[in-house]
Design an enzyme around this catalytic site. Structure first.
Site, short mmCIF file in Angstrom:
data_model
loop_
_atom_site.label_atom_id
_atom_site.label_comp_id
_atom_site.label_asym_id
_atom_site.label_seq_id
_atom_site.Cartn_x
_atom_site.Cartn_y
_atom_site.Cartn_z
N VAL A 68 0.84 -1.19 0.00
CA VAL A 68 0.00 0.00 0.00
C VAL A 68 0.88 1.25 0.00
O VAL A 68 1.68 1.45 0.90
CB VAL A 68 -0.95 0.02 1.22
CG1 VAL A 68 -1.78 1.30 1.23
CG2 VAL A 68 -1.86 -1.20 1.19
N HIS A 69 0.72 2.05 -1.04
CA HIS A 69 1.43 3.32 -1.21
C HIS A 69 0.47 4.24 -1.95
O HIS A 69 -0.72 3.93 -2.06
CB HIS A 69 2.74 3.10 -1.98
CG HIS A 69 2.51 2.38 -3.28
ND1 HIS A 69 2.30 3.05 -4.46
CD2 HIS A 69 2.41 1.06 -3.55
CE1 HIS A 69 2.08 2.16 -5.42
NE2 HIS A 69 2.13 0.94 -4.90
N GLY A 70 0.91 5.35 -2.44
CA GLY A 70 0.02 6.32 -3.07
C GLY A 70 -0.84 5.77 -4.18
O GLY A 70 -2.05 6.02 -4.21
N GLY A 88 -3.27 3.19 -2.32
CA GLY A 88 -4.07 3.78 -1.25
C GLY A 88 -4.96 4.92 -1.67
O GLY A 88 -5.96 5.22 -1.01
#
Length: 157
Positions: A14-16, A19
């Protein structure tokens, strides 16, 4: 059957992109990170929780807990399921989780891997897992962000 709106392979979990962009694009309200290491690592969990918008739930489950628990999800839960690699998804599928498509985001290049796309590199284990998923009728496509065109991963193996 759980309402899985997106299954994604992303080594960063989960990252930009996941997310914010993918959660919004598929209208997910719950992110399940299925990863044995992260399920035990509060620091990584805290970092990932910061990326997800308010009102979006996030769970960090081992592969086995995912297999044992995801079927209990309510219909109103729109799940974005994310794993680090195709072997983890194969474990989930072999454990009874039904999937039809897997979005492949980032599988970084390291020694021993062959780059097959700008954001995807694979080794023999990855290829074997993807072929097993393909034999089960599961599509796998590369698409980093929702605005990119999908590329059939199997044509690149």
């Amino acid at each position: 059957m759980p309402n899985i709106v997106l299954s994604r392979i992303d080594e960063r979990l989960v990252h930009g992109q996941v997310g914010v962009q993918w959660v919004g694009f598929v209208n997910a309200n719950l992110v399940i990170v299925a990863n044995d290491v992260v399920a035990k690592d509060e620091i990584q969990q805290n970092l990932m929780e910061m990326v997800v918008a308010d009102g979006i739930g996030i769970r960090f489950w081992s592969l086995q807990k995912t297999i044992d628990t995801i079927h209990k999800a309510a219909d109103r839960q729109k799940i974005l399921l994310v794993c680090k690699n195709p072997s983890d998804f194969l474990t989930l599928v072999n454990g009874g989780i039904e999937l039809s498509r897997i979005n492949v985001g980032n599988m970084h290049f390291i020694q021993g891997k062959e780059q097959i796309h700008k954001t995807v590199s694979v080794d023999e284990n990855d290829i074997s897992a993807f072929k097993a998923l393909q034999e089960k009728g599961i599509e796998s496509y590369i698409q980093g962000v929702p605005t990119e065109k999908e590329t059939d991963l199997y044509t690149l193996l």
